[in-house]
Design a protein around this motif. Structure first.
Motif, PDB file in Angstrom:
ATOM      1  N   PHE A   1       0.927  -1.199  -0.042  1.00 14.15           N
ATOM      2  CA  PHE A   1       0.011   0.002   0.059  1.00 14.15           C
ATOM      3  C   PHE A   1       0.676   1.237  -0.014  1.00 14.15           C
ATOM      4  CE2 PHE A   1      -1.820   3.219   2.756  1.00 14.15           C
ATOM      5  CZ  PHE A   1      -3.064   3.635   1.771  1.00 14.15           C
ATOM      6  N   LEU A   2       2.090   1.253   0.958  1.00 12.58           N
ATOM      7  CA  LEU A   2       2.850   2.378   0.999  1.00 12.58           C
ATOM      8  C   LEU A   2       3.519   2.498  -0.352  1.00 12.58           C
ATOM      9  CD1 LEU A   2       4.163   1.780   4.520  1.00 12.58           C
ATOM     10  CD2 LEU A   2       2.536   3.632   3.645  1.00 12.58           C
ATOM     11  N   ILE A   3       3.763   1.667  -1.224  1.00 11.12           N
ATOM     12  CA  ILE A   3       4.682   1.504  -2.521  1.00 11.12           C
ATOM     13  C   ILE A   3       3.674   2.425  -3.419  1.00 11.12           C
ATOM     14  CG2 ILE A   3       5.341   0.361  -4.434  1.00 11.12           C
ATOM     15  CD1 ILE A   3       6.675  -1.691  -2.815  1.00 11.12           C
ATOM     16  N   ARG A   4       2.137   1.761  -3.301  1.00  9.18           N
ATOM     17  CA  ARG A   4       1.368   2.537  -4.455  1.00  9.18           C
ATOM     18  C   ARG A   4       1.354   4.089  -4.052  1.00  9.18           C
ATOM     19  NH1 ARG A   4      -2.143  -2.491  -5.214  1.00  9.18           N
ATOM     20  NH2 ARG A   4      -0.444  -3.676  -6.417  1.00  9.18           N
TER      21      ARG A   4
ATOM     22  N   ARG B   1      11.435  -4.952  -5.834  1.00  7.18           N
ATOM     23  CA  ARG B   1      11.437  -4.694  -7.208  1.00  7.18           C
ATOM     24  C   ARG B   1      10.200  -3.622  -7.668  1.00  7.18           C
ATOM     25  NH1 ARG B   1      13.782  -7.936 -11.285  1.00  7.18           N
ATOM     26  NH2 ARG B   1      11.630  -7.287 -12.504  1.00  7.18           N
ATOM     27  N   GLY B   2       9.202  -3.958  -6.803  1.00  4.71           N
ATOM     28  CA  GLY B   2       7.982  -3.104  -7.058  1.00  4.71           C
ATOM     29  C   GLY B   2       8.274  -1.502  -6.491  1.00  4.71           C
ATOM     30  N   GLY B   3       9.180  -1.639  -5.515  1.00  2.00           N
ATOM     31  CA  GLY B   3       9.460  -0.176  -5.020  1.00  2.00           C
ATOM     32  C   GLY B   3      10.336   0.407  -6.056  1.00  2.00           C
ATOM     33  N   LYS B   4      11.072  -0.071  -7.123  1.00  2.00           N
ATOM     34  CA  LYS B   4      11.839   0.712  -8.222  1.00  2.00           C
ATOM     35  C   LYS B   4      10.753   0.666  -9.431  1.00  2.00           C
ATOM     36  CE  LYS B   4      16.084  -1.469  -6.411  1.00  2.00           C
ATOM     37  NZ  LYS B   4      16.698  -2.530  -6.589  1.00  2.00           N
TER      38      LYS B   4
END
Ligand code: HEM
Length: 114
Positions: free
Chosen positions: A21-24, A84-87
């Protein structure tokens, strides 16, 4: 120890979804903190899991070890997805594996080893 293990992976799963959620939401600072706490919980899941593996299992040793390996794989997958999602890199392959691994781990944990 089983309760410690269940509590540890339960909190781990929740923190994983909070991190997603925080990444999004693009919230980098809180994400870093949640990821640090999450890594601590990976260790707790691993520690309690290894303890169960060493202490509780006199029979169904093979099944318990397979269950442990799948659990370990889940931890790696969560870490891959978040880093990976964070990047902004694609994570689909890991998501598919995560869903399959989760089904398997619950099957082994509750049905086979129940
Ligand atoms: C996020 C990862 C993990 C999840 C979701 C998970 C889930 C579970 C579940 C649902 C059970 C059954 C609980 C019950 O019978 O009440 C269980 C038991 C167990 N887990 Fe894990 N686990 C994970 C990681 C690990 C790891 C890394 C290891 C070992 C290195 C491990 C070793 C075990 C063992 C040996 C048991 C059998 C305990 C028993 O039935 O007496 N688990 N786990």
């Amino acid at each position: 120890m089983i309760h410690a293990h269940v509590s540890a992976w339960f909190v781990t799963l929740i923190l994983f979804f909070v991190a997603l959620f925080l990444i999004r939401a693009g919230k980098k600072k809180p994400l870093k903190i949640v990821q640090m706490v999450l890594r601590l919980f990976y260790l707790l899941v691993l520690g309690t899991g290894l303890h169960l593996l060493a202490a509780a299992y006199q029979f169904k040793v093979l099944e318990a070890n397979i269950k442990g390996l799948i659990g370990l794989w889940i931890i790696f997958l969560m870490e891959f997805i978040l880093t990976r999602g964070g990047k902004g890199k694609p994570t689909k392959v890991f998501w598919i594996q995560l869903v399959i691994a989760l089904i398997l781990v619950f099957y082994f944990g509750y049905v086979v080893l129940g």
